[in-house]
Design a protein around this motif. Structure first.
Motif, short mmCIF file in Angstrom:
data_model
loop_
_atom_site.label_atom_id
_atom_site.label_comp_id
_atom_site.label_asym_id
_atom_site.label_seq_id
_atom_site.Cartn_x
_atom_site.Cartn_y
_atom_site.Cartn_z
N GLU A 63 0.33 -1.54 0.43
CA GLU A 63 0.20 -0.05 -0.08
C GLU A 63 0.70 0.69 -0.29
N MET A 64 2.16 1.08 0.48
CA MET A 64 2.80 2.39 0.56
C MET A 64 3.62 2.92 -0.41
N ALA A 65 3.69 1.47 -0.92
CA ALA A 65 4.41 1.89 -2.74
C ALA A 65 3.67 2.81 -3.39
N ARG A 66 2.16 2.70 -3.25
CA ARG A 66 1.15 3.89 -4.28
C ARG A 66 0.85 5.10 -3.66
N HIS A 68 1.59 8.40 -2.89
CA HIS A 68 2.61 9.65 -3.57
C HIS A 68 2.05 10.40 -2.28
N ASN A 69 1.33 11.04 -1.76
CA ASN A 69 1.01 11.78 -0.51
C ASN A 69 1.89 11.68 0.31
N PHE A 70 2.76 12.07 1.08
CA PHE A 70 3.60 12.41 2.14
C PHE A 70 2.62 12.37 3.44
N ARG A 71 1.69 12.69 4.09
CA ARG A 71 1.13 13.46 4.84
C ARG A 71 0.63 11.71 5.35
N LYS A 72 -0.27 11.10 3.50
CA LYS A 72 -0.99 9.88 3.64
C LYS A 72 0.22 8.96 4.27
#
Length: 197
Positions: A63-66, A68-72
């Protein structure tokens, strides 16, 4: 054998001791196999807990690889860690390039008043400049009582102020860029080596 002696003598006569003796032999033979069976069951259960950890973290990594929003991404990390390790809360403090302070950027399930920043001059930051492994409150608290060096007491006090059971440092090469603050386990258990890994 004592309780059933008269009954056994009535059924088997003089050879009544054969039944208890036979039962002892059977139990002595079967006992180790029963022990091994339950030991394997316990190991399997422990390994299944560990594989749940690993599977959840693998899924989170995908999931993290997808994201692209730093906060998310930060919010996903604290949410995943809190749920997976089953802890009261977690928070991420990141180094601010301008001030050098560590600013609270993401948190999950915080109920207490959490400090919004950690000073670049704090004992905690100094500690991590020299030690790159996770810091466990129970260990540093015990060390502060046994060892009279001021640094141990100061670090323990700062961890208490952050409501931290564990703090995991994040480095980029040799530069400390962030701190992952973890609260107590909901089960009130201790953090194991597997948890820290």
């Amino acid at each position: 054998t004592v309780w059933l002696k008269n009954w056994l003598m009535g059924i088997f006569g003089v050879n009544w001791g054969i039944l208890p003796l036979g039962l002892m032999v059977i139990l002595a033979t079967v006992g180790p196999f029963i022990y091994i069976y339950f030991e394997r069951k316990a190991e399997k259960r422990l390994l299944s807990e560990q594989s749940k950890y690993q599977e959840t973290l693998k899924q989170a990594a995908r999931e993290m690889a997808r994201v692209h929003n730093f906060r998310k991404l930060l919010n996903l990390i604290v949410h995943t860690v809190t749920k997976t390790v089953r802890i009261a809360y977690s928070a991420i403090y990141l180094s601010d390039p301008e001030s050098g302070e560590f600013i609270l950027k993401a948190s999950h399930a915080i109920k207490k008043t959490q400090p919004l920043s950690i000073s670049k001059d704090s004992s905690l930051v100094s500690w991590f400049q020299n030690h790159r492994e996770p810091l466990v409150y129970e260990e540093i608290s015990r060390e502060s009582q046994e060892n009279h060096k001021a640094i141990f007491k100061q670090v323990a006090e700062e961890m208490l102020f952050l409501h931290a059971a564990v703090i995991v440092p994040g480095f980029l090469e040799d530069k400390l860029i962030g701190l992952l603050v973890l609260g107590d386990k909901r089960t009130r258990g201790i953090y194991t080596l597997e948890d820290l890994n």
